[in-house]
Design an enzyme around this catalytic site. Structure first.
Site, PDB file in Angstrom:
ATOM      1  N   ARG A 174       0.770  -1.174  -0.531  1.00 40.37           N
ATOM      2  CA  ARG A 174       0.001   0.106   0.200  1.00 40.37           C
ATOM      3  C   ARG A 174       0.594   1.061   0.091  1.00 40.37           C
ATOM      4  NH1 ARG A 174      -4.233   2.082   4.724  1.00 40.37           N
ATOM      5  NH2 ARG A 174      -2.434   3.465   5.614  1.00 40.37           N
ATOM      6  N   TYR A 231      -3.206  11.344   5.709  1.00 42.05           N
ATOM      7  CA  TYR A 231      -3.220  10.145   6.293  1.00 42.05           C
ATOM      8  C   TYR A 231      -2.657   9.011   6.153  1.00 42.05           C
ATOM      9  CZ  TYR A 231      -5.390   5.199   6.802  1.00 42.05           C
ATOM     10  OH  TYR A 231      -5.396   3.807   6.405  1.00 42.05           O
ATOM     11  N   ASP A 284      -5.474   4.006   0.288  1.00 40.38           N
ATOM     12  CA  ASP A 284      -6.126   4.128   0.462  1.00 40.38           C
ATOM     13  C   ASP A 284      -6.752   5.217   0.165  1.00 40.38           C
ATOM     14  OD1 ASP A 284      -8.133   3.981   3.198  1.00 40.38           O
ATOM     15  OD2 ASP A 284      -6.514   3.267   4.313  1.00 40.38           O
ATOM     16  N   HIS A 302      -8.912   6.797   2.422  1.00 47.89           N
ATOM     17  CA  HIS A 302      -9.375   7.187   3.786  1.00 47.89           C
ATOM     18  C   HIS A 302     -10.945   7.793   3.709  1.00 47.89           C
ATOM     19  CE1 HIS A 302      -9.015   6.925   8.468  1.00 47.89           C
ATOM     20  NE2 HIS A 302      -8.437   5.773   7.655  1.00 47.89           N
ATOM     21  N   GLU A 354      -9.008   2.352  -2.093  1.00 48.19           N
ATOM     22  CA  GLU A 354      -9.749   1.462  -0.444  1.00 48.19           C
ATOM     23  C   GLU A 354     -10.441   3.037  -0.155  1.00 48.19           C
ATOM     24  OE1 GLU A 354      -7.991   0.038   2.207  1.00 48.19           O
ATOM     25  OE2 GLU A 354      -9.288   0.845   3.884  1.00 48.19           O
ATOM     26  N   GLU A 360     -14.071  -1.838   5.954  1.00 47.80           N
ATOM     27  CA  GLU A 360     -13.315  -1.803   7.599  1.00 47.80           C
ATOM     28  C   GLU A 360     -14.203  -0.813   8.415  1.00 47.80           C
ATOM     29  OE1 GLU A 360      -9.923   0.325   6.849  1.00 47.80           O
ATOM     30  OE2 GLU A 360      -9.932   2.136   7.699  1.00 47.80           O
ATOM     31  N   ARG A 417     -13.744  -5.379   3.262  1.00 49.79           N
ATOM     32  CA  ARG A 417     -12.708  -4.996   3.954  1.00 49.79           C
ATOM     33  C   ARG A 417     -13.539  -5.166   5.087  1.00 49.79           C
ATOM     34  NH1 ARG A 417      -8.079  -3.567   4.302  1.00 49.79           N
ATOM     35  NH2 ARG A 417      -8.139  -1.808   5.212  1.00 49.79           N
ATOM     36  N   GLU A 439      -4.584  -7.370   4.739  1.00 51.09           N
ATOM     37  CA  GLU A 439      -3.466  -6.353   5.092  1.00 51.09           C
ATOM     38  C   GLU A 439      -2.845  -7.132   7.031  1.00 51.09           C
ATOM     39  OE1 GLU A 439      -6.237  -2.626   6.491  1.00 51.09           O
ATOM     40  OE2 GLU A 439      -4.345  -1.844   6.737  1.00 51.09           O
ATOM     41  N   TRP A 459     -12.335  12.162   8.663  1.00 54.23           N
ATOM     42  CA  TRP A 459     -10.858  11.260   8.654  1.00 54.23           C
ATOM     43  C   TRP A 459     -10.639   9.855   8.150  1.00 54.23           C
ATOM     44  CZ3 TRP A 459      -8.554   7.735  11.488  1.00 54.23           C
ATOM     45  CH2 TRP A 459      -7.378   7.622  11.025  1.00 54.23           C
TER      46      TRP A 459
END
Ligand SMILES: O=C(O)C(=O)C[C@H](O)[C@H](O)CO
Ligand SMILES: [Mg+2]
Length: 403
Positions: A148, A160, A211, A213, A237, A263, A284, A340, A403
């Site tokens: 990643r 991030y 990612d 995020h 992601e 996630e 995820r 991951e 975030w």
């Protein structure tokens, strides 16, 4: 049949906070489950100790499905991260017990190995593109088949996924939430360059992931996906927040970059539309936040019908207990995609001795009976809980953002 005689919640902070449930049975068998919900740890500890433990005493530990249903339907207030993390901890501990009683690793109880090992991705991050590429080359030398990539955004103090330490990323870093600043336009300029440079340096035999995020709108995510397509990303992601599952249709209309999400999902209902409409490629959701092995298998079975593969969350806030459970799941599930893997610190590894191993970009849960992981409670006592929040994010004008 093993009857549950006690269950206790252990909160410890070997470098970061972890909540663990240990269930004990009348035949002396014990099982462990991860109950860590980053930044809200004590809410799950209380949910378990105050509301779940009394319900477990005297039950047949082998009745995993029935106990799952009892805790889920019995609460009346379905779903939610606190409830589902607590149920997950019980579920993991019960699979651990069943494996120990059977004398088999949990993956054997889940149908046996569907593959030789579990492909994992590591995290390469850096303040600049050069630093990130250097970190990625390092992962490649260690045998990682998937990496990643996250890099700092010029003009922004923090980004991030970019940590102070190359190997240990820890976002829950403060007694009160840190405040980060975010600029979508600056970010959208840097990521395509990062991927272009990464392909030049790393070649094409390694999977590259990124990612977002939850920071982009669907149309912005579509644009980024298009910009990254020439570099063949393995996935993008959390391109946009997924409360509105329909939002992913817009991204799909604009890019063939594979999409991963989930996630922060805690039940099959969070993913149902995304999966049934084939709006994502990887799910995820992971063991600790999505109701344990029992519920995650259900999500994976639904996903399998639609060619959606698994890509379990595995950041450092998921304890080695969850990591072990995830690896048993990954090894057995037919539609596995990737796992991951963010290494834990030596302090954490010492508190949670485990049988799982990493070699040449692949992991294996090991063949110890049960999950093959434990918590050293004496050692754990030496690390007192420390309040730690995840950061918040603001746009440059001060507007609160994702975030
Ligand atoms: O590992 C990832 O992909 C993450 O996004 C990490 C999360 O920010 C972290 O687990 C939050 O607790
Ligand atoms: Mg993520």
């Amino acid at each position: 049949m093993p009857r549950i005689v006690s269950a206790r919640v252990i909160v410890t902070c070997p470098g970061r906070n972890f909540v663990t449930l240990r269930i004990e049975c009348d035949d002396g068998t014990t099982g462990v489950g991860d109950a860590t919900l980053n930044g809200r740890e004590l809410s799950v500890a209380s949910y378990l100790a105050d509301h779940v433990v009394p319900l477990l005493i005297g039950r047949d530990a082998h009745r995993i499905e029935d106990i799952w249903q009892y805790l889920y339907r019995g609460a009346y207030w379905r779903r939610g991260p606190v409830t589902m993390t607590a149920i997950a901890a019980v579920d993991m501990a019960l699979w651990d017990i069943k494996g120990k009683v059977a004398g088999l690793p949990v993956y054997q109880l889940l149908g046996g190995a569907s593959r030789e090992g579990v492909m994992v991705y590591g995290h390469a991050n850096g303040a600049t593109i050069d630093d990130t590429i250097e970190a990625a080359l390092d992962y490649q030398r260690q045998g990682y088949k998937a990496i990643r990539l996250q890099c700092g955004v010029p003009g922004m103090a923090s980004t991030y996924g970019v940590s102070k330490d190359r190997y240990f990323y820890e976002p829950a870093d403060a007694d009160l939430p840190s405040e980060n600043v975010w600029s979508t336009s600056k970010y959208l300029r840097v990521v395509p360059e990062l991927f272009e440079r990464a392909r030049e340096a790393l070649g094409w035999d390694v999977h590259l992931l990124h990612d977002i995020h939850h920071r982009l709108t669907p149309i912005e995510a579509g644009r980024l996906g298009k910009d990254l397509e020439p570099y063949r990303p393995f996935w993008l992601e959390d391109a946009t927040p997924a409360e509105n599952q329909e939002a992913f249709r817009l991204i799909r209309q604009h890019t063939t970059a594979p999409l991963a999400v989930g996630e922060i999902f805690n039940s099959i209902w969070d993913a149902k539309e995304l999966i049934e409409n084939q709006l994502i490629d990887y799910i995820r959701a992971t063991v600790v936040h999505a109701g344990g092995i029992t519920h995650l298998r259900r999500i994976a079975a639904l996903a399998d019908l639609y060619q959606v593969r698994t890509g379990c969350h595995g950041a450092t806030d998921l304890s080695p207990v969850c990591m072990a459970a995830a690896l048993h799941f990954d090894l057995s599930v037919p539609n596995f995609g990737i796992q991951e893997y963010m290494r834990h610190t030596a302090e954490t590894d010492a508190v949670f001795p485990h049988a799982y191993t990493f070699s040449d970009g692949m992991m294996h849960p090991g063949d110890a009976p049960g999950l093959g992981v434990d918590i050293d409670e004496e050692l754990a006592k030496g690390y007192e809980y420390r309040r730690a929040y995840l950061p918040v994010n603001r746009l440059e004008d001060g507007t609160l953002w994702n975030w």
